[in-house]
Write a protein that holds these residues in place. Sequence first.
Motif, mmCIF file in Angstrom:
data_model
loop_
_atom_site.group_PDB
_atom_site.id
_atom_site.type_symbol
_atom_site.label_atom_id
_atom_site.label_comp_id
_atom_site.label_asym_id
_atom_site.label_seq_id
_atom_site.Cartn_x
_atom_site.Cartn_y
_atom_site.Cartn_z
ATOM 1 N N ASN A 43 48.525 44.484 35.227
ATOM 2 C CA ASN A 43 48.848 44.620 36.643
ATOM 3 C C ASN A 43 48.653 43.260 37.335
ATOM 4 O O ASN A 43 47.532 42.774 37.461
ATOM 5 N N ALA A 44 49.763 42.686 37.782
ATOM 6 C CA ALA A 44 49.670 41.388 38.490
ATOM 7 C C ALA A 44 49.773 41.602 39.994
ATOM 8 O O ALA A 44 50.167 40.699 40.736
ATOM 9 N N GLY A 45 49.412 42.800 40.449
ATOM 10 C CA GLY A 45 49.436 43.127 41.879
ATOM 11 C C GLY A 45 50.370 44.289 42.136
ATOM 12 O O GLY A 45 51.555 44.218 41.798
ATOM 13 N N ASP A 46 49.825 45.392 42.681
ATOM 14 C CA ASP A 46 50.675 46.553 43.029
ATOM 15 C C ASP A 46 50.497 46.858 44.511
ATOM 16 O O ASP A 46 49.563 47.511 44.931
ATOM 17 N N GLY A 47 51.420 46.353 45.314
ATOM 18 C CA GLY A 47 51.366 46.534 46.768
ATOM 19 C C GLY A 47 50.029 46.077 47.309
ATOM 20 O O GLY A 47 49.467 45.068 46.880
ATOM 21 N N GLY A 48 49.480 46.856 48.246
ATOM 22 C CA GLY A 48 48.181 46.499 48.831
ATOM 23 C C GLY A 48 47.027 47.087 48.056
ATOM 24 O O GLY A 48 45.901 47.124 48.562
ATOM 25 N N HIS A 49 47.279 47.533 46.835
ATOM 26 C CA HIS A 49 46.278 48.300 46.087
ATOM 27 C C HIS A 49 45.318 47.400 45.308
ATOM 28 O O HIS A 49 44.210 47.146 45.765
ATOM 29 N N LEU A 50 45.729 46.878 44.174
ATOM 30 C CA LEU A 50 44.806 46.132 43.309
ATOM 31 C C LEU A 50 45.449 44.860 42.753
ATOM 32 O O LEU A 50 46.679 44.763 42.671
ATOM 33 N N HIS A 51 44.587 43.948 42.310
ATOM 34 C CA HIS A 51 45.064 42.697 41.704
ATOM 35 C C HIS A 51 43.964 42.232 40.730
ATOM 36 O O HIS A 51 43.279 41.244 40.992
ATOM 37 N N PRO A 52 43.811 42.925 39.611
ATOM 38 C CA PRO A 52 42.661 42.637 38.745
ATOM 39 C C PRO A 52 42.626 41.237 38.141
ATOM 40 O O PRO A 52 41.540 40.704 37.922
ATOM 41 N N THR A 53 43.782 40.609 37.904
ATOM 42 C CA THR A 53 43.683 39.277 37.277
ATOM 43 C C THR A 53 43.320 38.196 38.292
ATOM 44 O O THR A 53 42.816 37.142 37.908
ATOM 45 N N GLN A 54 43.553 38.480 39.587
ATOM 46 C CA GLN A 54 43.025 37.539 40.587
ATOM 47 C C GLN A 54 41.499 37.648 40.589
ATOM 48 O O GLN A 54 40.785 36.648 40.686
ATOM 49 N N THR A 55 41.018 38.857 40.423
ATOM 50 C CA THR A 55 39.558 39.051 40.390
ATOM 51 C C THR A 55 38.951 38.360 39.176
ATOM 52 O O THR A 55 37.895 37.740 39.264
ATOM 53 N N LEU A 56 39.641 38.467 38.058
ATOM 54 C CA LEU A 56 39.164 37.762 36.869
ATOM 55 C C LEU A 56 39.068 36.259 37.166
ATOM 56 O O LEU A 56 38.069 35.602 36.836
ATOM 57 N N THR A 57 40.083 35.753 37.831
ATOM 58 C CA THR A 57 40.089 34.350 38.266
ATOM 59 C C THR A 57 38.877 34.061 39.157
ATOM 60 O O THR A 57 38.182 33.052 38.987
ATOM 61 N N ASP A 58 38.629 34.967 40.108
ATOM 62 C CA ASP A 58 37.517 34.779 41.053
ATOM 63 C C ASP A 58 36.175 34.785 40.311
ATOM 64 O O ASP A 58 35.283 33.996 40.613
#
Length: 378
Positions: free
Chosen positions: A146-161
Amino acid sequence: MLQCLKEFVCLFAILTALNRGNAMNARHLIDLNDFSLQDWNRIIQLAQEMMDHPADYRDACRGRLMATLFYEPSTRTQMSFQAAICRLGGSYIGFDNPLNSSVAKGESLKDTVRIVSGYSDLLVIRNSLEGAAKAASLYSGCPVINAGDGGHLHPTQTLTDLVTLMKEKGTLTSLTVGLCGDLKNGRTVHSLIKALSQFSNRFILISTPELSVPSYIKDVMDAQGCPYREVFSLEEAIPQLDVLYMTRIQRERFASPQEYESQRNVYVLDKAKMQRAQKDLVVLHPLPRVDEIENEVDFDPRAKYFDQAKCGMFARMALITLLMESPYENPGPPPKSLPGVKCTNSRCITNHEHYLPKTFKESGGMYICEYCDQRIVL
Ligand code: NCD
């Protein structure tokens, strides 16, 4: 001879990294909960190792193909995934404008995913509808990220963070983390709170009342026993923070331009506010920035958002390597719909791709949509 020795050293580095634990249990990365804490630690460690010794991993995905299906605009996420697979010796296919694909002719998400996953070993998807990656995983012949689904989640950005925080702070625990801006529509905010809640952190949620975090995210902090406060003033909150996560107001998710205009420019991080902050504050931003951080702040050593974007490539290299190594079986037929229940979130993928089974978890007198986490009171 020297070449042989180099290849042996490289292979040894890859095997050591991969054998640090067993293959990951998760088939897909849709939500952070798909991975155990142990999995996350392995990914973060491997990302750090890749950052230190990138050349050791240049063949880790040789001969593997990744597909990037980006139905929504992206610079960092898309390109860092593409750079990551190239730096691992693999290659990629995909689109960044669905209007140049059969989507323009009315092809369903399900059919596009079945076709493209037949060509590739890993599928990375971004879509403006919530639950789109989960929907893709029901039909994919390879792991889905999942590289971002609407305003819901963005797990690989979190991994980056998380990789950036480990690098900058050396820990992910006991931090006072301020999140500021569009906490309602910012998917990076939702995923980050979910992740940092697992490591005993405190949160200061800085937003207008209209853009406060959704209640399901507050439930996450409550369930993990993480203290949080909702405040309006960035100026007052900043001295207390170890980490400040700035976000832009998500114009594309507002119902009208007037609503967006009423929210923009409320929060602007500038030199004056930075003077009130701790000496070891870390300022992060998933980017793109619009006007919420003044350019003058870029030169402050505490501003880490450009480094963060670079960390994202290594984080994704680690994730790709480990997911490519995990066993994958084709999904069977999708589950059955729960009769008579429909998700009430108009941005949920199930209200747009009508063949999707409508499935819910039941919890505390509510149905929770398995795609977008919307709560439906029974
Ligand atoms: C974020 C996103 O797309 O959600 N950007 C990114 O992936 N780096 C944040 C945003 O668009 O504001």
